[in-house]
Design an enzyme around this catalytic site. Structure first.
Site, PDB file in Angstrom:
ATOM      1  N   HIS A   1      10.264 -52.408  25.237  1.00 46.81           N
ATOM      2  CA  HIS A   1      10.281 -51.115  24.541  1.00 46.81           C
ATOM      3  C   HIS A   1      11.023 -50.011  25.279  1.00 46.81           C
ATOM      4  CE1 HIS A   1       7.070 -50.055  27.365  1.00 46.81           C
ATOM      5  NE2 HIS A   1       7.441 -48.816  27.138  1.00 46.81           N
TER       6      HIS A   1
HETATM    7  C1  UD1 Z   1       6.379 -43.982  25.534  1.00 42.18           C
HETATM    8  C2  UD1 Z   1       6.555 -43.461  26.950  1.00 42.18           C
HETATM    9  C3  UD1 Z   1       6.651 -44.623  27.935  1.00 42.18           C
HETATM   10  C4  UD1 Z   1       5.523 -45.626  27.727  1.00 42.18           C
HETATM   11  C5  UD1 Z   1       5.488 -46.041  26.271  1.00 42.18           C
HETATM   12  C6  UD1 Z   1       4.380 -47.025  25.967  1.00 42.18           C
HETATM   13  C7  UD1 Z   1       7.808 -41.345  27.167  1.00 42.18           C
HETATM   14  C8  UD1 Z   1       9.092 -40.733  27.565  1.00 42.18           C
HETATM   15  N1  UD1 Z   1       7.795 -42.686  27.092  1.00 42.18           N
HETATM   16  O1  UD1 Z   1       7.575 -44.649  25.124  1.00 42.18           O
HETATM   17  O2  UD1 Z   1       6.561 -44.100  29.255  1.00 42.18           O
HETATM   18  O3  UD1 Z   1       5.734 -46.755  28.553  1.00 42.18           O
HETATM   19  O4  UD1 Z   1       5.289 -44.870  25.476  1.00 42.18           O
HETATM   20  O5  UD1 Z   1       4.518 -47.538  24.655  1.00 42.18           O
HETATM   21  O6  UD1 Z   1       6.842 -40.644  26.945  1.00 42.18           O
HETATM   22  N2  UD1 Z   1       6.652 -44.955  17.162  1.00 42.18           N
HETATM   23  C9  UD1 Z   1       6.083 -45.398  15.991  1.00 42.18           C
HETATM   24  N3  UD1 Z   1       4.742 -45.572  15.954  1.00 42.18           N
HETATM   25  C10 UD1 Z   1       3.945 -45.314  17.026  1.00 42.18           C
HETATM   26  C11 UD1 Z   1       4.554 -44.885  18.220  1.00 42.18           C
HETATM   27  C12 UD1 Z   1       5.909 -44.712  18.273  1.00 42.18           C
HETATM   28  O7  UD1 Z   1       6.754 -45.630  14.984  1.00 42.18           O
HETATM   29  O8  UD1 Z   1       2.724 -45.463  16.923  1.00 42.18           O
HETATM   30  C13 UD1 Z   1       8.103 -44.724  17.228  1.00 42.18           C
HETATM   31  C14 UD1 Z   1       8.410 -43.243  17.477  1.00 42.18           C
HETATM   32  O9  UD1 Z   1       8.447 -42.547  16.301  1.00 42.18           O
HETATM   33  C15 UD1 Z   1       9.767 -43.346  18.153  1.00 42.18           C
HETATM   34  C16 UD1 Z   1       9.683 -44.656  18.912  1.00 42.18           C
HETATM   35  O10 UD1 Z   1       8.626 -45.411  18.332  1.00 42.18           O
HETATM   36  O11 UD1 Z   1      10.783 -43.420  17.196  1.00 42.18           O
HETATM   37  C17 UD1 Z   1       9.445 -44.451  20.389  1.00 42.18           C
HETATM   38  O12 UD1 Z   1       8.255 -43.728  20.633  1.00 42.18           O
HETATM   39  P1  UD1 Z   1       8.179 -42.643  21.806  1.00 42.18           P
HETATM   40  O13 UD1 Z   1       6.905 -41.925  21.726  1.00 42.18           O
HETATM   41  O14 UD1 Z   1       9.423 -41.859  21.849  1.00 42.18           O
HETATM   42  O15 UD1 Z   1       8.216 -43.452  23.141  1.00 42.18           O
HETATM   43  P2  UD1 Z   1       7.863 -44.922  23.584  1.00 42.18           P
HETATM   44  O16 UD1 Z   1       9.050 -45.780  23.551  1.00 42.18           O
HETATM   45  O17 UD1 Z   1       6.644 -45.441  22.898  1.00 42.18           O
END
Ligand code: UD1
Length: 359
Positions: A204
């Site tokens: 991820h």
């Molecule tokens: C975040 C943390 C990372 C951690 C990871 C665990 C930061 C910078 N990164 O990364 O340190 O290791 O979480 O998972 O804070 N999304 C969904 N549904 C969800 C959650 C996320 O669709 O329930 C989508 C978001 O809308 C986004 C993408 O996934 O488009 C990434 O989510 P984001 O919160 O930016 O960071 P992570 O990659 O999860």
């Protein structure tokens, strides 16, 4: 009675909070109010952890997600400040290295509240990772730093933290506490036919998912490994989006791509798998707790003690290197000895620290 305001928002923080909040809940002199920033919001990225791990319900859910880094962190900062002014806690506690961590710590310090950081002192020394920025800044402004490992403590010392007015404590890792507490409750994922022998994969990190060439190399390596060992991939929403919208090589049908799993299901998959391939920080340690070899799909790790002991091969993201690491573990599985992350009393030490009269 001391009031602790905890800020969580992303999946790994729910697991850590499950261990720490349970301990705080047991202490007569402590009370906790939880803010969920909303960073992770899908049921199986968030709610399922609260349900299965009996984490106290957040009193506030800020509902902030799916925004670029600056906008996300900025909005969290603004809303967290409002809650802090209203709640007026004795301590603000943040976990790990996400945007929720940095926003919580910064909001608190701007209004003069003391900050405690769980999982302090970790470094990847890769300043292109948003998590590295979040860690460094949070540690620098926190007042009470709970380090999971000696390496973390050494990192802070090297950065001159003994010259700052802070308390730094080596507690061990709260994720080990969580593992010990929940591993007997592991749960088979429903409706899944798992291969008899498989590798568990998670992916991820932005530096992997958002670089097409890097992701291509990783997918090609996984496809080739899957010819010898079927793989199971609980897919993170970020990775799912990227894979669906890019021109990557198709994933082999020997890779079983499934929804994100709950913690109890991950514990089951860990118990059943032959090895782990991941770019997650937490899963590298959980592989060690379950005595499974781990291939880290990054060029560096914060958990260097695992690599030094030979339990973890930090393979990088080139196809050949990942396959070579896989072959190495097929030839020879490491002999595991425990003890790298404490004795499972990190959460107790954290709760006790808040009760010390001088704090
Ligand atoms: C975040 C943390 C990372 C951690 C990871 C665990 C930061 C910078 N990164 O990364 O340190 O290791 O979480 O998972 O804070 N999304 C969904 N549904 C969800 C959650 C996320 O669709 O329930 C989508 C978001 O809308 C986004 C993408 O996934 O488009 C990434 O989510 P984001 O919160 O930016 O960071 P992570 O990659 O999860």
């Amino acid at each position: 009675m001391k009031k602790i305001l905890s800020i969580i928002g992303a999946r790994p923080q729910f697991i850590k909070a499950a261990a720490v909040s349970r301990e705080i809940g047991r202490r007569k002199g402590l009370t906790e109010v939880i803010i969920h920033t909303g960073q992770h919001f899908d049921h199986n990225m968030s709610q399922v952890f609260f349900e299965q791990m009996q984490i106290p319900e957040p009193v506030y859910n800020l509902g902030i997600h799916s925004l670029p880094h600056g906008a996300m962190t900025g909005r969290m900062l603004e809303r967290a400040e409002e809650v802090m002014l209203k709640e007026d806690p004795d301590w603000v506690m943040v976990y790990g290295d996400t945007n929720s961590t940095l926003a919580g710590a910064l909001a608190a310090k701007k209004i003069g509240l003391p900050v405690a950081h769980v999982e302090a002192g970790l470094r990847s020394f890769n300043m292109t990772m948003p998590e590295e920025i979040n860690r460094i800044l949070t540690d620098r402004i926190a007042d009470l730093l709970f380090c999971p490992t000696q390496t973390a403590l050494d990192n802070l010392e090297r950065e001159g933290f003994d010259h700052f007015d802070k308390r730094v404590l080596l507690t061990g890792d709260v994720m080990y506490d969580a593992y010990l507490h929940f591993s007997d409750l592991r749960k088979a994922p429903t409706g899944l036919k798992l291969p008899d022998k498989f590798g568990l994969v998670t992916l991820h990190r932005a530096e992997n998912t958002d670089q097409p060439e890097t992701l291509k190399q990783i997918v090609e390596a996984l496809n080739e490994i899957a010819e010898e060992l079927p793989l199971v991939l609980p897919i993170h929403p970020r990775t799912f989006k990227v894979i669906n919208h890019s021109k990557l090589p198709a994933m082999s049908n020997k890779i079983l791509v499934i929804e994100p799993m709950s913690y109890l299901e991950v514990l089951y998959l860990l118990e059943k798998c032959f090895l782990v391939l991941t770019d997650s920080g937490g899963l590298q340690k959980e592989a060690y707790f379950a005595e499974r070899p781990c291939i880290t799909l990054r060029t560096e790790t914060e958990w260097t003690e695992l690599a030094e002991a030979g339990y973890n091969q930090v393979a990088g993201t080139r196809k050949e290197a990942i396959i070579k690491a896989f072959r190495g573990f097929v030839r020879k599985k490491p002999e595991f000895t425990s003890g790298l992350y404490g004795i499972g009393n990190a959460a107790k030490m954290i709760a006790d620290a808040f009760l010390q009269p001088e704090l």
